[in-house]
Design a protein around this motif. Structure first.
Motif, PDB file in Angstrom:
ATOM      1  N   ALA A 151       0.308   5.864   8.435  1.00  0.00           N
ATOM      2  CA  ALA A 151      -0.692   5.209   7.592  1.00  0.00           C
ATOM      3  C   ALA A 151      -0.507   3.701   7.566  1.00  0.00           C
ATOM      4  O   ALA A 151      -1.314   2.991   6.996  1.00  0.00           O
ATOM      5  CB  ALA A 151      -0.604   5.736   6.156  1.00  0.00           C
ATOM      6  N   HIS A 152       0.571   3.209   8.130  1.00  0.00           N
ATOM      7  CA  HIS A 152       0.886   1.782   8.067  1.00  0.00           C
ATOM      8  C   HIS A 152       0.979   1.334   6.614  1.00  0.00           C
ATOM      9  O   HIS A 152       0.506   0.260   6.252  1.00  0.00           O
ATOM     10  CB  HIS A 152      -0.142   0.960   8.852  1.00  0.00           C
ATOM     11  CG  HIS A 152      -0.427   1.518  10.208  1.00  0.00           C
ATOM     12  ND1 HIS A 152       0.490   1.484  11.238  1.00  0.00           N
ATOM     13  CD2 HIS A 152      -1.501   2.170  10.705  1.00  0.00           C
ATOM     14  CE1 HIS A 152      -0.017   2.074  12.309  1.00  0.00           C
ATOM     15  NE2 HIS A 152      -1.214   2.510  12.009  1.00  0.00           N
ATOM     16  N   ALA A 153       1.580   2.178   5.790  1.00  0.00           N
ATOM     17  CA  ALA A 153       1.785   1.881   4.377  1.00  0.00           C
ATOM     18  C   ALA A 153       3.231   1.442   4.159  1.00  0.00           C
ATOM     19  O   ALA A 153       4.072   1.572   5.053  1.00  0.00           O
ATOM     20  CB  ALA A 153       1.470   3.121   3.532  1.00  0.00           C
ATOM     21  N   ALA A 199       0.705   5.736   0.627  1.00  0.00           N
ATOM     22  CA  ALA A 199       0.019   6.869   1.240  1.00  0.00           C
ATOM     23  C   ALA A 199       0.586   8.144   0.616  1.00  0.00           C
ATOM     24  O   ALA A 199       1.662   8.134   0.026  1.00  0.00           O
ATOM     25  CB  ALA A 199       0.246   6.873   2.748  1.00  0.00           C
ATOM     26  N   GLU A 221      -3.734   3.393   0.715  1.00  0.00           N
ATOM     27  CA  GLU A 221      -4.090   3.343   2.140  1.00  0.00           C
ATOM     28  C   GLU A 221      -4.795   4.616   2.588  1.00  0.00           C
ATOM     29  O   GLU A 221      -5.900   4.566   3.083  1.00  0.00           O
ATOM     30  CB  GLU A 221      -2.796   3.139   2.923  1.00  0.00           C
ATOM     31  CG  GLU A 221      -2.815   2.628   4.339  1.00  0.00           C
ATOM     32  CD  GLU A 221      -4.021   2.746   5.193  1.00  0.00           C
ATOM     33  OE1 GLU A 221      -4.168   3.759   5.890  1.00  0.00           O
ATOM     34  OE2 GLU A 221      -4.817   1.815   5.231  1.00  0.00           O
ATOM     35  N   ARG A 222      -4.138   5.757   2.409  1.00  0.00           N
ATOM     36  CA  ARG A 222      -4.750   7.026   2.810  1.00  0.00           C
ATOM     37  C   ARG A 222      -3.891   8.189   2.343  1.00  0.00           C
ATOM     38  O   ARG A 222      -2.737   8.028   2.000  1.00  0.00           O
ATOM     39  CB  ARG A 222      -4.977   7.110   4.313  1.00  0.00           C
ATOM     40  CG  ARG A 222      -3.715   7.314   5.131  1.00  0.00           C
ATOM     41  CD  ARG A 222      -3.999   7.346   6.617  1.00  0.00           C
ATOM     42  NE  ARG A 222      -4.228   5.977   7.082  1.00  0.00           N
ATOM     43  CZ  ARG A 222      -4.278   5.632   8.355  1.00  0.00           C
ATOM     44  NH1 ARG A 222      -4.154   6.539   9.293  1.00  0.00           N
ATOM     45  NH2 ARG A 222      -4.481   4.390   8.710  1.00  0.00           N
ATOM     46  N   SER A 255      -8.770   0.919  -3.370  1.00  0.00           N
ATOM     47  CA  SER A 255      -8.652   0.477  -1.974  1.00  0.00           C
ATOM     48  C   SER A 255      -7.775  -0.768  -1.847  1.00  0.00           C
ATOM     49  O   SER A 255      -7.358  -1.115  -0.753  1.00  0.00           O
ATOM     50  CB  SER A 255     -10.031   0.219  -1.364  1.00  0.00           C
ATOM     51  OG  SER A 255     -10.703  -0.794  -2.091  1.00  0.00           O
ATOM     52  N   TRP A 297      -4.766  -0.895  -2.975  1.00  0.00           N
ATOM     53  CA  TRP A 297      -3.361  -0.489  -2.950  1.00  0.00           C
ATOM     54  C   TRP A 297      -3.133   0.911  -2.376  1.00  0.00           C
ATOM     55  O   TRP A 297      -2.016   1.263  -2.063  1.00  0.00           O
ATOM     56  CB  TRP A 297      -2.750  -0.577  -4.355  1.00  0.00           C
ATOM     57  CG  TRP A 297      -3.530   0.210  -5.371  1.00  0.00           C
ATOM     58  CD1 TRP A 297      -4.616  -0.223  -6.079  1.00  0.00           C
ATOM     59  CD2 TRP A 297      -3.322   1.567  -5.759  1.00  0.00           C
ATOM     60  NE1 TRP A 297      -5.084   0.785  -6.882  1.00  0.00           N
ATOM     61  CE2 TRP A 297      -4.311   1.878  -6.722  1.00  0.00           C
ATOM     62  CE3 TRP A 297      -2.390   2.543  -5.400  1.00  0.00           C
ATOM     63  CZ2 TRP A 297      -4.401   3.138  -7.308  1.00  0.00           C
ATOM     64  CZ3 TRP A 297      -2.476   3.795  -5.995  1.00  0.00           C
ATOM     65  CH2 TRP A 297      -3.471   4.074  -6.938  1.00  0.00           C
ATOM     66  N   PHE A 328       0.827  -1.201   0.000  1.00  0.00           N
ATOM     67  CA  PHE A 328       0.000   0.000   0.000  1.00  0.00           C
ATOM     68  C   PHE A 328       0.864   1.255   0.000  1.00  0.00           C
ATOM     69  O   PHE A 328       1.995   1.246   0.482  1.00  0.00           O
ATOM     70  CB  PHE A 328      -0.911   0.018   1.230  1.00  0.00           C
ATOM     71  CG  PHE A 328      -2.038  -0.966   1.134  1.00  0.00           C
ATOM     72  CD1 PHE A 328      -3.296  -0.552   0.717  1.00  0.00           C
ATOM     73  CD2 PHE A 328      -1.837  -2.296   1.456  1.00  0.00           C
ATOM     74  CE1 PHE A 328      -4.334  -1.453   0.617  1.00  0.00           C
ATOM     75  CE2 PHE A 328      -2.875  -3.213   1.357  1.00  0.00           C
ATOM     76  CZ  PHE A 328      -4.126  -2.793   0.930  1.00  0.00           C
TER      77      PHE A 328
END
Length: 161
Positions: free
Chosen positions: A92-94, A23, A48-49, A44, A46, A21
């Motif tokens: 973002a934990h990406a 961000a 994240e935010r 969604s 790939w 993912f």
């Protein structure tokens, strides 16, 4: 150079192939990079935010940019772009991120940082990379060029990983 939608499709393919993912951390583009990514159906899988951190306070609060770094170097600087990119991955934990901070104009420029100056940061599993660019044109042109360069830079780093 590929169009922005073509860059997004290539980025989506590369990220999905890795199960990873991305961000975004955006200042001068105000969410345009995230918007370009989420224009693609299925993003969604790939994306994240996105963080829109237009103000200095937002950069500090949402991405962990130290206020002292902004005070020392200015919001449009290599250390801020670097910290924004790193903060986006962490918060973002990406796996990957792109950050942009710049002066889209028509106001805000100065002798050392004219309108069109943009700092980019890309956080990757191999580290954080930064780059300064200058784009000509009006506000819309600078912002569109920034989106394209941000996406192309991330795609290049994904492809070379």
């Amino acid at each position: 150079m590929p169009t922005i939608p073509e860059l997004v499709e290539q980025l989506a393919t590369a990220l999905k192939a890795r199960g990873q993912f991305m961000a975004t951390a955006e200042s001068c583009t105000g969410g345009l990079i995230a918007g370009a990514c989420t224009d693609l159906s299925g993003s969604s899988d790939w994306f994240e935010r996105g963080f829109v951190t237009y103000s200095n306070a937002a950069k500090c609060e949402m991405l962990g940019v130290p206020a002292a770094v902004i005070e020392t170097h200015g919001a449009v600087s290599e250390p801020v772009a670097r910290t924004m990119a790193a903060g986006a991955v962490v918060n973002a934990h990406a796996h990957w991120s792109v950050a942009v901070t710049g002066i889209a104009g028509p106001t805000g420029g100065g002798a050392g940082k004219p309108v069109g100056t943009v700092w980019f940061g890309w956080a990757t599993p191999m580290g954080v990379f930064t780059e300064r660019q200058h784009f000509d044109g009006d506000r819309a042109a600078v912002r569109q060029a920034t989106v394209a360069h941000a996406l192309a830079g991330l795609l290049q780093r994904l492809t070379n990983a």
